[in-house]
Write an enzyme that holds these catalytic residues in place. Structure first.
Site, PDB file in Angstrom:
ATOM      1  N   ARG A  23       0.744  -1.124  -0.101  1.00  0.00           N
ATOM      2  CA  ARG A  23      -0.126  -0.034  -0.176  1.00  0.00           C
ATOM      3  C   ARG A  23       0.842   1.252   0.023  1.00  0.00           C
ATOM      4  O   ARG A  23       0.184   2.313  -0.280  1.00  0.00           O
ATOM      5  CB  ARG A  23      -0.952  -0.100   1.190  1.00  0.00           C
ATOM      6  CG  ARG A  23      -1.694  -1.071   1.213  1.00  0.00           C
ATOM      7  CD  ARG A  23      -2.506  -1.192   2.621  1.00  0.00           C
ATOM      8  NE  ARG A  23      -1.568  -1.576   3.609  1.00  0.00           N
ATOM      9  CZ  ARG A  23      -1.708  -1.500   5.079  1.00  0.00           C
ATOM     10  NH1 ARG A  23      -2.935  -1.305   5.564  1.00  0.00           N
ATOM     11  NH2 ARG A  23      -0.753  -1.938   5.826  1.00  0.00           N
ATOM     12  N   GLN A  46       0.051  24.970  19.222  1.00  0.00           N
ATOM     13  CA  GLN A  46      -0.410  25.516  17.890  1.00  0.00           C
ATOM     14  C   GLN A  46       0.215  25.017  16.551  1.00  0.00           C
ATOM     15  O   GLN A  46       1.633  24.586  16.718  1.00  0.00           O
ATOM     16  CB  GLN A  46      -0.081  26.945  18.000  1.00  0.00           C
ATOM     17  CG  GLN A  46      -0.612  27.842  16.959  1.00  0.00           C
ATOM     18  CD  GLN A  46      -0.275  29.270  16.926  1.00  0.00           C
ATOM     19  OE1 GLN A  46      -0.850  30.007  18.026  1.00  0.00           O
ATOM     20  NE2 GLN A  46       0.311  29.844  16.110  1.00  0.00           N
ATOM     21  N   ARG A  59      11.033  33.074   3.088  1.00  0.00           N
ATOM     22  CA  ARG A  59      10.428  33.718   4.456  1.00  0.00           C
ATOM     23  C   ARG A  59      11.384  33.511   5.417  1.00  0.00           C
ATOM     24  O   ARG A  59      11.958  32.307   5.857  1.00  0.00           O
ATOM     25  CB  ARG A  59       9.004  32.780   4.746  1.00  0.00           C
ATOM     26  CG  ARG A  59       7.991  33.080   3.776  1.00  0.00           C
ATOM     27  CD  ARG A  59       6.950  32.172   4.213  1.00  0.00           C
ATOM     28  NE  ARG A  59       5.934  32.115   3.278  1.00  0.00           N
ATOM     29  CZ  ARG A  59       4.762  32.684   3.269  1.00  0.00           C
ATOM     30  NH1 ARG A  59       4.367  33.448   4.341  1.00  0.00           N
ATOM     31  NH2 ARG A  59       3.727  32.839   2.256  1.00  0.00           N
ATOM     32  N   HIS A  62      12.636  34.353  11.282  1.00  0.00           N
ATOM     33  CA  HIS A  62      11.648  34.743  12.465  1.00  0.00           C
ATOM     34  C   HIS A  62      11.958  34.181  13.559  1.00  0.00           C
ATOM     35  O   HIS A  62      12.551  32.636  13.731  1.00  0.00           O
ATOM     36  CB  HIS A  62      10.092  34.357  11.892  1.00  0.00           C
ATOM     37  CG  HIS A  62      10.024  34.746  10.493  1.00  0.00           C
ATOM     38  ND1 HIS A  62       9.304  34.308   9.596  1.00  0.00           N
ATOM     39  CD2 HIS A  62      10.246  36.106   9.972  1.00  0.00           C
ATOM     40  CE1 HIS A  62       9.254  34.958   8.435  1.00  0.00           C
ATOM     41  NE2 HIS A  62       9.566  36.180   8.629  1.00  0.00           N
ATOM     42  N   LYS A  72       9.877  24.811  17.768  1.00  0.00           N
ATOM     43  CA  LYS A  72       9.003  24.379  16.380  1.00  0.00           C
ATOM     44  C   LYS A  72       9.428  23.185  15.783  1.00  0.00           C
ATOM     45  O   LYS A  72      10.638  22.495  15.899  1.00  0.00           O
ATOM     46  CB  LYS A  72       9.506  25.488  15.410  1.00  0.00           C
ATOM     47  CG  LYS A  72       9.018  26.916  15.717  1.00  0.00           C
ATOM     48  CD  LYS A  72       9.436  27.638  14.424  1.00  0.00           C
ATOM     49  CE  LYS A  72       8.896  29.212  14.584  1.00  0.00           C
ATOM     50  NZ  LYS A  72       9.588  30.048  13.597  1.00  0.00           N
ATOM     51  N   HIS A 119      14.126  31.225  12.567  1.00  0.00           N
ATOM     52  CA  HIS A 119      14.137  30.091  11.498  1.00  0.00           C
ATOM     53  C   HIS A 119      13.605  30.861  10.075  1.00  0.00           C
ATOM     54  O   HIS A 119      12.842  31.809  10.224  1.00  0.00           O
ATOM     55  CB  HIS A 119      12.964  29.332  12.185  1.00  0.00           C
ATOM     56  CG  HIS A 119      12.422  28.389  11.068  1.00  0.00           C
ATOM     57  ND1 HIS A 119      10.845  28.456  10.604  1.00  0.00           N
ATOM     58  CD2 HIS A 119      12.905  27.344  10.479  1.00  0.00           C
ATOM     59  CE1 HIS A 119      10.672  27.623   9.573  1.00  0.00           C
ATOM     60  NE2 HIS A 119      11.912  26.788   9.468  1.00  0.00           N
ATOM     61  N   TYR A 132       3.934  23.542  10.257  1.00  0.00           N
ATOM     62  CA  TYR A 132       4.530  23.872  11.676  1.00  0.00           C
ATOM     63  C   TYR A 132       3.789  23.467  12.673  1.00  0.00           C
ATOM     64  O   TYR A 132       2.637  23.535  12.854  1.00  0.00           O
ATOM     65  CB  TYR A 132       4.673  25.258  11.847  1.00  0.00           C
ATOM     66  CG  TYR A 132       5.411  26.219  10.890  1.00  0.00           C
ATOM     67  CD1 TYR A 132       6.596  26.680  11.351  1.00  0.00           C
ATOM     68  CD2 TYR A 132       5.222  26.380   9.681  1.00  0.00           C
ATOM     69  CE1 TYR A 132       7.184  27.509  10.582  1.00  0.00           C
ATOM     70  CE2 TYR A 132       5.877  27.178   8.698  1.00  0.00           C
ATOM     71  CZ  TYR A 132       6.845  27.843   9.305  1.00  0.00           C
ATOM     72  OH  TYR A 132       7.730  28.632   8.458  1.00  0.00           O
ATOM     73  N   ASP A 168      10.278  41.118   5.831  1.00  0.00           N
ATOM     74  CA  ASP A 168      11.432  40.015   6.080  1.00  0.00           C
ATOM     75  C   ASP A 168      12.753  41.068   5.547  1.00  0.00           C
ATOM     76  O   ASP A 168      13.856  40.803   5.987  1.00  0.00           O
ATOM     77  CB  ASP A 168      11.283  38.937   5.529  1.00  0.00           C
ATOM     78  CG  ASP A 168      10.243  38.039   6.115  1.00  0.00           C
ATOM     79  OD1 ASP A 168       9.772  38.477   7.198  1.00  0.00           O
ATOM     80  OD2 ASP A 168      10.070  36.898   5.680  1.00  0.00           O
TER      81      ASP A 168
END
Length: 176
Positions: A23, A46, A59, A62, A72, A119, A132, A168
């Protein structure tokens, strides 16, 4: 799951150990007990997703400031990205060092990013998505960042940057 330590203290690549059959495969991607055994923060409060239309989208970089630093767990669920982290913990032996790894839907790897790290990522193909899981809810007043091209870090990105937000682009130089 295999936990592979990165050269930055406390950061890990997490490789699934698939069980395959006709499978396809099945693999665990998170286990609270194994995270605790590895000394990692197992709190996941979260989850977020970042979809990016175009190759060359950057991106980052941060992070959340005290008192709401966050760990994270990041996984690429579609496409491929070059994911980069920077250790911003002043008391760390790897302070101001960075590491990068390719995360993709094909390699199924995840990156564990400890509290106190910045990150960011660069998309390597069109239509890339990151999933995330965070240990802290988002606090806008604690949102911060450092410049993706700050010479203090000298990050070697794997490709050209063609899309980036004004926010950014305008993060300040790092002040240690």
């Amino acid at each position: 799951m295999k936990f592979v330590a990165l050269p930055l203290q406390g950061a890990f690549v997490i490789e699934p150990e698939p069980i395959t059959d006709e499978r396809g495969f099945f693999a665990r991607t998170f286990c609270r007990e194994e995270f605790v055994t590895q000394g990692l923060n197992p709190e996941l409060v979260q989850c977020s997703v970042s979809f990016n239309d175009r190759k060359g989208t950057l991106r980052g970089m941060h992070y959340q400031k005290y008192p709401h630093e966050e760990a994270k767990l990041v996984r690429c669920t579609l496409g491929a990205v070059y994911d980069v982290i920077i250790d911003l913990r002043k008391d760390s032996p790897t302070f101001k060092r960075w590491a990068g790894i390719e995360l993709s839907a094909k390699n199924h790897m995840a990156l564990y990013i400890p509290e106190g790290f910045a990150h960011g990522f660069l998309t390597l193909i069109n239509g890339s998505e990151l999933y995330y899981q965070m240990s802290e809810i988002f606090h806008p007043e604690c949102a911060a960042g450092v410049r993706w091209d700050d010479p203090v870090f000298a990050i070697e990105w794997l490709g050209e940057v063609s899309v980036m937000s004004d926010r950014d682009k305008n993060f300040p130089d790092f002040q240690s």
